[in-house]
Every structure is written in C-alpha cells, then in structure tokens.
Design a protein around this motif. Sequence first.
Motif, mmCIF file in Angstrom:
data_model
loop_
_atom_site.group_PDB
_atom_site.id
_atom_site.type_symbol
_atom_site.label_atom_id
_atom_site.label_comp_id
_atom_site.label_asym_id
_atom_site.label_seq_id
_atom_site.Cartn_x
_atom_site.Cartn_y
_atom_site.Cartn_z
ATOM 1 N N LEU A 1 0.826 -1.207 0.000
ATOM 2 C CA LEU A 1 0.000 0.000 0.000
ATOM 3 C C LEU A 1 0.860 1.257 0.000
ATOM 4 O O LEU A 1 0.551 2.242 -0.688
ATOM 5 C CB LEU A 1 -0.934 -0.012 1.216
ATOM 6 C CG LEU A 1 -2.037 -1.081 1.186
ATOM 7 C CD1 LEU A 1 -2.745 -1.163 2.523
ATOM 8 C CD2 LEU A 1 -3.047 -0.792 0.072
ATOM 9 N N ILE B 1 -6.046 6.118 -1.265
ATOM 10 C CA ILE B 1 -5.465 4.878 -0.725
ATOM 11 C C ILE B 1 -4.853 5.130 0.652
ATOM 12 O O ILE B 1 -5.048 4.361 1.593
ATOM 13 C CB ILE B 1 -4.404 4.316 -1.688
ATOM 14 C CG1 ILE B 1 -5.042 3.993 -3.034
ATOM 15 C CG2 ILE B 1 -3.746 3.058 -1.107
ATOM 16 C CD1 ILE B 1 -4.043 3.702 -4.131
ATOM 17 N N THR C 1 -6.492 3.688 4.125
ATOM 18 C CA THR C 1 -5.685 2.756 4.919
ATOM 19 C C THR C 1 -5.579 3.237 6.358
ATOM 20 O O THR C 1 -5.733 2.456 7.305
ATOM 21 C CB THR C 1 -4.277 2.605 4.307
ATOM 22 O OG1 THR C 1 -4.393 2.099 2.972
ATOM 23 C CG2 THR C 1 -3.416 1.661 5.129
#
Length: 388
Positions: free
Chosen positions: A302, A332, A336
Amino acid sequence: MIPYIKRYVKNFDYPLFFVYLLLCLFGLVMIYSASFGWSVLNYGWEPDYFFNKQKINLLLCIPVFFITAFFPYKHYKNKVMMQLMLLVMFVLLFLVHFIGSGGESGSQSWIHLGFGNIQPSEVAKIVLVLYFAGIFTKKYENGTLDKLNESVGPPLIVLFFVFVSIMMETDVGNTMIISFVAISVIAASGIKFKSFSKIIGLIGIVITLGLVAIYLMKDTILTPHRRGRLEAFFNPFDYEQGYGYQIVNGYIAIGSGGLKGLGLGNSNQKFGYLPEPHTDFIMAIIAEELGIIGVLIVLVGLFFLVFKAIMIAITTKDPQARMIAAGIGSIIGFQTFVNLGGMLGIIPLTGVPLPFISYGGTSIILLSAAMGILMNVSMFVKYEKTKG
C-alpha cells in the motif's frame, strides 16, 4: 487510436500494475482464510462463499482497470464529462436515502441493484478527485486559480452537498476520507500558500455548516449503535461484551500472531469471536495468521502505491495529471489510515475497508478504476519524459 495505444503501452508502468495485482490476489487468499468459518457457522453457507463472490469481483476489476488505463485522463476535464460524472454521483447520493440499506449500525449506505450492490460514497471519492482536478486545471490554465471568488465557489458547493449527504447515510469514515482527499487535490493544484490557507478556512466553514445541518438531525445521525461505538473507543475493555467486542477481539488476534503468526488458516479469532473478519478487520486476521511479516507485506504494498502516486504527481508538468495522481494516492493513504486507525483504536471505528484486501465489490472495483486512471497518468508522464 492504435498509435495512441502503442505509444502508451511502451510506457506501461509494470511495477504499479504488479503491486496492485499482488495486493488484490493476496486479499483474495486472506478473504478465503478469514471467511470460511464465518460463512459456515453464521450463515450455513459453503466455506468458499465469500471467496467466490470476491473472485467474481476481481474478474470484473481487470477489464475496469484496463479500460480506465487506456482512456486518456485529459478527457475528464471535458465539461460534458464533468457534468455527467456529477450527475451520476448526485443521483446515487440522492437515491441511497430512499432505497438504500445498511447494517445494524443504522447506516444507509448501499443501493441494491439486483445483480449486486453499489456504495455511492465510494463513487463520490473518484468523481470528486476527477472533478476537482478538472475544474482547478481550467482555473490554472486561465490564470484564475488564486482568485478565490472565481475558483472555489462551485467545487466547495459540490463538496458541501456531498459531505452532508454521506454524513446523513451515516458514513462517517468516508466523509473524513473525502474531506482530506479534496484538500489534497487542491494542495496539488499549484495554488499559492496564502490562497490555499484561505481555501482551508473555507472548507472548514463548509464542514462546520455541514455539521450544523447534521446536528439539527442528530437523532437520525447519532444512533444508539454509533453512540456505543464512541463510548467503546475511549475504553473498549469496559464494553468488551458490547460495542467494544470487535476491537478487543481484534487486539487478541493481533497479539496472538507475533512475528511469524500461527500459520495461514490457523486463526482462532475468526471462529465466532471476531465479527465479519473478512471485512474491515481483515488485517487483524493477517496479523494473527501471518504475524508482523504478513502485516508488513500489505503495508509495504500500500505504501508503494501511495509513494508511486506522489512521485507521479511530483514529476509531471501537467497540473491535471498532478492533481489526479495526488488525489488517488490520498484515497489509498487516508482509507488505509482510517481502516487501521479504527482497528487499533486510534480513531473511532467506522467500518471502512482496507484497500484491495477487505471483502467488498464496490470498493475494489472502484479502486481498480482509480488504479487504471493512475496508470494512464503514469504512462503519460513517462511519455512526456521521453518526448522532452
């Protein structure tokens, strides 16, 4: 069209594609491992029920990725395209309040379409990135970016209505993400710091007005379930048989894994202790079964995607490409953070999925579309370098 495709295929960003693909496949494996017990014990379904559904989602993701990867990102600033995207977004955000459904939290975030479900707030993330990038690019090109009365009115009005609509669902996690994503796109627009500071102030006013509107409907927004989650956030162990149950059992799963974990498939918490372990708490199962090593694999993947997006934004000369890359990277990154922050008790639990890893169709399909758009921007940036 063929020369266009050939030109960009030469600049295909293979590391970006393979990391995205590996995260999706890793998530698919972990969804099976996390869900087979839950599927049988709680629903009486086949052990591979959630695995097979996610497999179908991934089969849809690949064409979505390549369609958006080879659709020129510059078209997103076309006036008709922006109007169409906003229309679709607002229609979905409107309909979800009348025909939407959710879970025990009292949320109303999903629209059932017969063949599947769609979550309008996930659509809004992508649309807002493309809309903000398109409209601020036009302001940048005609020299009105720092003239706030000419540049920020329409986008902030759009942001206000999106903010209020999603909070009313009540999807607090995605409301937080969308607000920070909008700020990230504006920060990448090339606007002067003084003007950016004023915009932050205006966004603060927009959010405040949104919160005031929501406060007037607090009995709808602050459901008993949500109050319980807030109380459990401050001390989950005082509510471990109630609203803190999921957080406490997540801690137990994480603490059981150690460095190497108990082994793939060997989680104990997924067997009736950790509710819906294949969704927003899937990282707890990864920690239990694969240990710190498994967690690091996901985090490094990630981080790579976020870092890649930032590097694309930094290296391109095109303001629209810069804003799109920054916006997708921030989706993203912030998603996260909100997922892991809720699992670890750093922020209140909001039910936001872990990108590419958690079970869910709308999230992974739209994230795949975002990755395709980022790929298109990356190919353009590479071509831009070779050309000049």
